[in-house]
Design a protein around this motif. Structure first.
Motif, PDB file in Angstrom:
ATOM      1  N   GLU A  80       1.002  -1.289  -0.058  1.00  0.00           N
ATOM      2  CA  GLU A  80      -0.031  -0.230  -0.163  1.00  0.00           C
ATOM      3  C   GLU A  80       0.695   1.282  -0.014  1.00  0.00           C
ATOM      4  O   GLU A  80       0.281   2.408  -0.314  1.00  0.00           O
ATOM      5  CB  GLU A  80      -0.900   0.109   1.070  1.00  0.00           C
ATOM      6  N   ASP A  97      -4.469 -12.903   0.089  1.00  0.00           N
ATOM      7  CA  ASP A  97      -5.439 -11.713   0.811  1.00  0.00           C
ATOM      8  C   ASP A  97      -4.826 -10.741   0.071  1.00  0.00           C
ATOM      9  O   ASP A  97      -3.476 -10.186  -0.394  1.00  0.00           O
ATOM     10  CB  ASP A  97      -4.853 -11.626   2.100  1.00  0.00           C
ATOM     11  N   THR A  99      -6.045  -7.420   0.296  1.00  0.00           N
ATOM     12  CA  THR A  99      -6.413  -6.168   0.997  1.00  0.00           C
ATOM     13  C   THR A  99      -5.563  -5.078   0.581  1.00  0.00           C
ATOM     14  O   THR A  99      -5.718  -3.672   0.629  1.00  0.00           O
ATOM     15  CB  THR A  99      -6.541  -6.414   2.407  1.00  0.00           C
ATOM     16  N   SER A 102      -5.957  -2.397  -1.792  1.00  0.00           N
ATOM     17  CA  SER A 102      -7.330  -1.592  -1.992  1.00  0.00           C
ATOM     18  C   SER A 102      -7.365  -0.166  -1.904  1.00  0.00           C
ATOM     19  O   SER A 102      -8.197   0.822  -2.319  1.00  0.00           O
ATOM     20  CB  SER A 102      -8.217  -1.927  -0.802  1.00  0.00           C
ATOM     21  N   SER A 103      -6.039   0.461  -1.436  1.00  0.00           N
ATOM     22  CA  SER A 103      -5.906   1.714  -1.262  1.00  0.00           C
ATOM     23  C   SER A 103      -4.999   2.350  -2.486  1.00  0.00           C
ATOM     24  O   SER A 103      -4.630   3.525  -2.565  1.00  0.00           O
ATOM     25  CB  SER A 103      -5.047   2.241  -0.053  1.00  0.00           C
ATOM     26  N   PRO A 122     -11.049  -6.330  -2.473  1.00  0.00           N
ATOM     27  CA  PRO A 122     -10.136  -5.171  -2.674  1.00  0.00           C
ATOM     28  C   PRO A 122     -10.159  -4.462  -4.007  1.00  0.00           C
ATOM     29  O   PRO A 122      -9.558  -3.249  -3.869  1.00  0.00           O
ATOM     30  CB  PRO A 122      -8.870  -5.538  -2.181  1.00  0.00           C
TER      31      PRO A 122
END
Length: 610
Positions: A80, A97, A99, A102-103, A122
């Motif tokens: 991220e 994963d 996740t 997502s950003s 995500p």
């Protein structure tokens, strides 16, 4: 000291303190950024791309494209921090994963092929997504609905699920049938088998780590072809699965249909290979076979002889025979010569040759015609299929001689790992699976159709109508261009490497991603080269042949007038008489140190049918 001076001094101290504090914060932030990337494979890949181990937030924010394919990555934590990332290649890892993605709002192109991803939520809120590759992931139903949503928005998405095979799988290990416990899986129409179970069946140890497969027998690594299994291992439900063709460096693996069962015949790689040696005396040829120590173990009594394959060889002493490695005659009085047996059969032609009317069929080692003479041309069997030509068109037949894939094709090549390259009669270049289904398309023609390390050599003619200028490149089995056709020379891939010659005349050794491993300052390709073999490649320098390794280093000096690739630890070489005197040319076999094991002798060994 005056009051103003104290005041100025105090301000200096304050500024110094602020600077120290800021430097501390910067150092803390840098450590925090570096510590955030916890997966060692991910950290290594990013460090290599940045050419530094100093993974600061500033450095990470500069990355717009990241290629971390096949690094054994399990966690994306810390990704991220790559706030400007636009393109991400994550295929062939162990990621579950997503996740951390997502950003990453600028992320537009993502390749997640061959991972363990279940949920793609995500990525679902990212409005910049422009293309996604999700093949070979156990996606849940919500994820498949998201794929439909993307496709409705005209966003290219590639996805094919992991499938269990629908046949009862049986393995034949040195003649004994064994039922598999774990069902194989299919990815991209290639079948993979449970690594642990295969190891137990073969009574060896198989270990897979950091993208490398190691085979161990009796406590020692098996190094017959150490680069053959660098790929071909995938993960599924926590198990490692192996593509059987990647074990071909160590085992002879044959496929054949038996009702509804797919039989896989394993034979341990030849521990005692034999090498053909022939004496020329005018027209009186005398051929026999030597072992790896250079001792002639089958007398030189045959007028013609072919190499051993699958434990037998075809020889001629007034009539054609098939012998075993002891020299015992298995079958005699054959009506046909037999070149190399593949999967128990060999293509042979009728002796009653009439110009334009020669027919071919397939014979077993007992001399029995298993598939009658009926083809204008017949190639060898591979993966249970053989390409044949009938009435001017190519097709594939099975071991019973039945048409398995009708085509029609103008050219058809060997199957490798369940796939084959073909040219259609309407000039299309396709990759097909064992059912005839199209799994890939190439914009360029195939040079020889060999699928090596998942890559196929292709050709391009830059000037329309002028076939004297050729450029070479490579596509993968999906037809995707991996190396553009811009090189004036290129060998087929072998052991994960190829060597190309650029139009500027520079020789480059490339890995399977097209990355330059090394450059060759001296030397040239010339002669019957098939690529790297047992880690070495014959090359020419100053008119002589020697051998280089994958780093481009000359490990055996260029001292020979002709050389063939290494095979079973030895290489055939020739030394020509500088005065061109009849009968004075020499030949022999050398080992990896360049020492002669057999010869040099003043008789030709006649092994150029390599």
């Amino acid at each position: 000291m005056e009051h103003g001076t104290f005041k100025l001094y105090g301000r200096i101290l304050l500024v110094a303190a602020l600077i120290a504090s800021l430097m501390g914060e910067v150092g803390h932030a840098a450590n925090k950024a570096q510590d955030a990337i916890r997966d060692p494979g991910l950290r290594q890949a990013i460090s290599q791309q940045l050419h530094t181990n100093d993974l600061t937030s500033l450095n990470l924010s500069l990355i717009e494209s990241l290629d971390v394919r096949d690094y054994g990555i399990e966690s994306l934590q810390g990704l991220e921090l790559l706030t400007n990332l636009k393109t991400l290649y994550l295929s062939h890892n162990r990621i579950v994963d997503l996740t951390p993605l997502s950003s990453l709002k600028q992320l537009s192109h993502v390749d997640l092929e061959d991972n363990q991803v279940v949920s793609i939520e995500p990525l679902s809120f990212n409005r910049n997504i422009a293309s996604v590759i999700l093949n070979d992931n156990p996606l849940n139903s919500v994820a498949t609905k998201q794929i439909v949503t993307w496709k409705n928005r005209s966003i290219p998405v590639s996805y094919s699920a992991v499938k269990l095979t629908n046949t009862s799988e049986v393995v034949v290990v040195n003649g004994d049938k064994v039922q598999l416990v774990n069902m194989p899986i299919t990815r991209n129409n290639i079948v993979y088998y449970d690594l642990k179970e295969i190891a137990e069946l073969l009574q060896i140890q198989l270990s897979y780590a950091k993208g490398k497969l190691t085979l161990i027998r009796e406590g020692k690594p098996i190094v017959a072809d150490p680069n053959k299994a660098q790929s071909g291992v995938v993960m599924h439900n926590g198990h490692s699965y192996v593509q059987l063709s990647k074990l071909m460096g160590w085992f002879s693996i044959h496929y054949r249909e038996d009702g509804k069962q797919q039989l896989l015949n394993y034979t341990v790689k030849d521990k005692a290979p034999l090498f053909k040696v022939c004496k020329y005396a005018g027209y009186d040829n005398k051929c026999g076979y030597m072992n790896r120590d250079g001792d002639v173990v089958i007398p030189q009594i045959y007028a013609q002889a072919y190499d051993f394959s699958e434990g037998v060889a075809s020889v001629y002493d007034g009539e054609w025979k098939v012998i075993n490695k002891k020299g015992d005659v298995i079958t005699d009085a054959l009506n046909h010569s037999a070149y190399l047996f593949e999967e128990g059969l060999v293509g042979v032609g009728e002796n009653t040759f009439t110009e334009g009317n020669q027919k071919y069929g397939f014979m077993d080692i007992r001399g029995k015609m298993q598939i009658p003479f009926q083809f204008e041309y017949a190639w060898r069997f591979s993966d249970g299929f053989a390409a044949v030509n009938k009435n001017g068109e190519y097709m594939y037949i099975d071991k019973q001689g039945k048409v398995a894939i009708p085509g029609p094709f103008s050219r058809a090549y060997d199957f490798e790992g369940g796939l084959a390259a073909v040219h259609t009669t309407d000039s299309k270049y396709l990759i097909i699976d064992s059912t005839g289904k199209i799994v890939g398309r190439s914009s360029y023609g195939f040079e020889d159709g060999y699928i090596r390390d998942g890559l196929i050599r292709v050709v391009k003619y830059p000037i329309k109508g002028d076939y004297s200028i050729v450029r070479y490149g490579f596509v993968n089995t999906s037809g995707k261009l991996i190396i553009p056709p811009i090189n004036s020379e290129a060998l087929p891939y072998s052991e994960g490497k190829t060597i190309v010659r650029t139009v500027q005349g520079e020789y480059q050794i490339l890995d399977s991603k097209g990355t330059i491993i090394s450059k060759l300052q001296q030397g040239s390709m010339y002669g019957p080269l098939i690529g790297f073999s047992e880690g070495l490649l014959p090359m020419r320098k100053d008119g002589k042949y020697g051998f280089i390794d994958e780093k481009g280093k000359w490990v055996i000096p260029a001292a020979f007038d002709y050389a063939l690739p290494f095979k079973n630890g030895l290489a055939y070489v020739e030394i020509y008489d500088p005065h061109n005197r009849p009968g004075q040319d020499q030949s022999g076999y050398i080992d990896r140190d360049g020492n002669f094991v057999y010869g040099p002798t003043n008789v030709w060994l006649s092994v150029k049918s390599y």
